[in-house]
Design a protein around this motif. Structure first.
Motif, PDB file in Angstrom:
ATOM      1  N   ALA A  55       0.837  -1.286  -0.132  1.00 40.60           N
ATOM      2  CA  ALA A  55      -0.040  -0.196   0.026  1.00 40.60           C
ATOM      3  C   ALA A  55       0.867   1.304  -0.190  1.00 40.60           C
ATOM      4  N   ASN A  57       2.878   2.122  -2.218  1.00 39.38           N
ATOM      5  CA  ASN A  57       2.849   2.729  -3.767  1.00 39.38           C
ATOM      6  C   ASN A  57       4.069   3.159  -3.663  1.00 39.38           C
ATOM      7  N   SER A  59       7.830   3.017  -6.075  1.00 39.68           N
ATOM      8  CA  SER A  59       8.253   2.449  -7.480  1.00 39.68           C
ATOM      9  C   SER A  59       9.359   1.210  -6.916  1.00 39.68           C
ATOM     10  N   ARG A  63      11.383   1.054  -3.652  1.00 37.44           N
ATOM     11  CA  ARG A  63      11.301  -0.076  -2.552  1.00 37.44           C
ATOM     12  C   ARG A  63      12.792  -0.846  -2.361  1.00 37.44           C
ATOM     13  N   ARG A  90       7.413   7.853  -0.493  1.00 35.69           N
ATOM     14  CA  ARG A  90       6.200   8.058  -1.321  1.00 35.69           C
ATOM     15  C   ARG A  90       6.351   9.328  -1.991  1.00 35.69           C
TER      16      ARG A  90
END
Length: 557
Positions: A55, A57, A59, A63, A90
């Motif tokens: 969750a 979100n 890329s 990550r 984020r």
């Protein structure tokens, strides 16, 4: 007046009855090898890092860069307890910025693992550490679970002697085997770390009580010429066999619940032994149950193909036998005279340090380089030649020089570990195994040595006090390993230094090899330190005539 060994000499030393008791009691120790060191795999800590939820979100770039790097003992690794702030990552990801190019990661703040952890399943599918997240701020709970087990061992070693004196060796042996097996099975269904740790404590009580009861029962039934073999090549070797089976099972069963169930179930195989292993005739005599003692001895004689005398216990000497086997002394008698006081203090320190070294090296096998299952198996295998060497040393050489030699061997090689280059892992593991060999040999000899130092009237209490000190050492052992998180050589430096130091102190204990066993506190061997010279054969004969020793009492070896 004859003593117990003289009364029962008609049985012989090594007939079918003695062999059956020897091997069945030794076999009952095998599950202790599973249980005593099962925490090596049950509480192992897999590789882990902070979880980054889908969750977030992020890329793929962000990550992969979400976990900061840090130096641990001079090596750069991914952090296990911190991650970069997800709200900032984020935002960077949404704006198309790239880590290391558009954003300097060293300027991005970090936060705790707010969404838990991701654990590697390459080595372990599950452990209590991965199931209940016993890492980072909760990493103390893993060693505490092991320590609580050894706290149970401490309490069990304290109460097992009293229970066996009150209810009998055989009843306590099977009751505590039931506790060890039953509560291990219940542990499989635990839903929290707290419940697991509480049950592990109870399992520890049963584990040592079973061991002590089997040990006492064997030494009371078997002839005094067989007791040293029973104490080294019997219970110790079979314990090592159980220990060897632990990594074998763990290699094929990587889930802690199934592994624990697999290790617990063999305890059920001991149930039929209730109808084969007899009660101790010595204990029955102390309880006034002479007829039962005679029945066991006559049955043993029949099994050995020997005709028992018409009257085994002469009523005129029965009361004297009972008084020999019973004791009216207290623990205060362990400090009554200078000699027995020094023996008690040094024995307590000796047992504690040996226990720290033995359990510290055993529990540390997953932290060594290489495969943890192979390392654990090697740690178990090395115990077999260690106990054989202990038996040979007990047969042929002075006690305290043998103890000092094995302690120095184990301690010095552990101190040399810090000098081994990091790329020579094989040498490091070899030195650890040599250290384990030394401390295990010392462990195999210390029971016999301590039993020979204490007079018969307080021998049971002396071994009990030393055993309790050993349990304190086993409680501390997991925290010695815990120090390895700060410096990987620190546990070995501490254990090695302690083993060398206690080896020096052991030189001050009297020599018991070839000496008659003391019967009273007044006959306690004199503490003469490193100047002590082994008594000549002629003076030993003179002392034997002077002391006229009779028989080892309950737990004598």
């Amino acid at each position: 007046m004859r003593d117990y060994d003289e009364v029962t000499a008609f049985l012989g030393r090594w007939g079918p009855f003695q062999r059956l008791v020897f091997f069945l009691l030794s076999a009952s120790i095998v599950p202790n090898g599973f249980t005593g060191l099962s925490a090596v795999f049950l509480a192992a800590s897999p590789e882990h890092r902070c979880a980054v939820p889908a969750a977030a979100n992020l890329s793929a770039w962000w990550r992969n860069a979400s976990i900061p790097r840090e130096l641990v003992q001079g090596v750069e690794v991914a952090s296990k307890c911190r991650r970069y702030r997800l709200d900032l990552l984020r935002d960077f990801s949404a704006r198309g910025l790239r880590p290391g190019l558009d954003v300097n990661l060293s300027e991005v703040g970090t936060e705790k693992c707010l969404d838990g952890w991701t654990f590697s399943t390459d080595v372990y599918l599950s452990t209590i550490v991965s199931e209940w997240s016993l890492v980072c701020e909760n990493d103390w709970k893993g060693p505490l679970a092991s320590s609580l087990f050894f706290v149970g061992v401490l309490i069990g070693s304290f109460v097992s002697g009293q229970l066996s004196d009150r209810f009998g060796r055989k009843k306590v042996l099977f009751a505590t085997m039931a506790v060890q097996t039953g509560f291990s099975i219940v542990q499989v269904f635990c839903t929290s770390w707290e419940a697991f740790a509480a049950l592990f404590f109870i399992v520890g009580i049963g584990q040592i009580s079973n061991y002590v009861a089997a040990f006492i029962l064997g030494t009371e039934i078997l002839d005094k010429s067989i007791r040293i073999i029973f104490a080294t090549l019997g219970v110790c070797i079979f314990y090592a066999f159980g220990y060897m089976l632990l990594p074998f099972c763990a290699y094929f069963i990587r889930s802690w619940r199934i592994l624990l169930l697999t290790l617990a179930l063999p305890g059920l195989l001991c149930i039929p032994l209730w109808w084969v292993i007899p009660e101790s005739p010595r204990w029955l005599i102390t309880q006034g149950r002479t007829e039962e003692a005679e029945f066991i001895l006559r049955k043993a004689a029949k099994q050995n193909g020997i005709s028992a005398p018409a009257i085994i216990f002469d009523p005129a000497e029965l009361q004297d036998l009972k008084s020999q086997l019973q004791s009216a002394h207290t623990y205060l008698d362990l400090f009554r005279t200078r000699d027995i006081r020094i023996i008690t203090i040094l024995s307590v320190l000796l047992w504690m340090v040996i226990s720290v070294g033995y359990f510290g090296l055993s529990l540390n096998t997953p932290n060594l380089h290489g495969d943890p299952y192979l390392n654990c198996f090697l740690s178990a295998v090395i115990e077999v030649p260690a106990y054989i060497i202990a038996w040979l040393l007990l047969q042929a050489l002075p006690r305290h020089y043998s103890m000092v030699g094995t302690l120095f061997l184990g301690g010095v090689v552990l101190l040399f570990l810090q000098l081994v280059p990091p790329d020579l892992n094989v040498i490091s593991i070899s030195l650890v195994m040599i250290g384990k060999f030394g401390v295990t040999s010392a462990f195999g000899m210390v029971y016999v040595y301590t039993a020979e130092l204490y007079p018969t009237v307080v021998r049971n209490m002396g071994i009990g006090a030393s055993s309790m000190a050993s349990r304190l050492g086993s409680i501390l052992a997991p925290y010695f390993i815990y120090l390895g998180a700060y410096d990987k050589f620190l546990p070995f430096i501490l254990m090695g230094s302690m083993m060398v130091l206690i080896g020096i102190f052991t030189l001050f204990l009297p020599e018991s090899y070839g000496r008659p066993l003391p019967e009273t506190i007044e006959q306690t061997l004199k503490v003469k330190g490193i100047k002590y010279k082994l008594t000549s054969q002629s003076s030993r004969v003179t002392e034997e005539n002077e002391y006229s020793p009779k028989v080892l009492s309950n737990t004598a070896l």
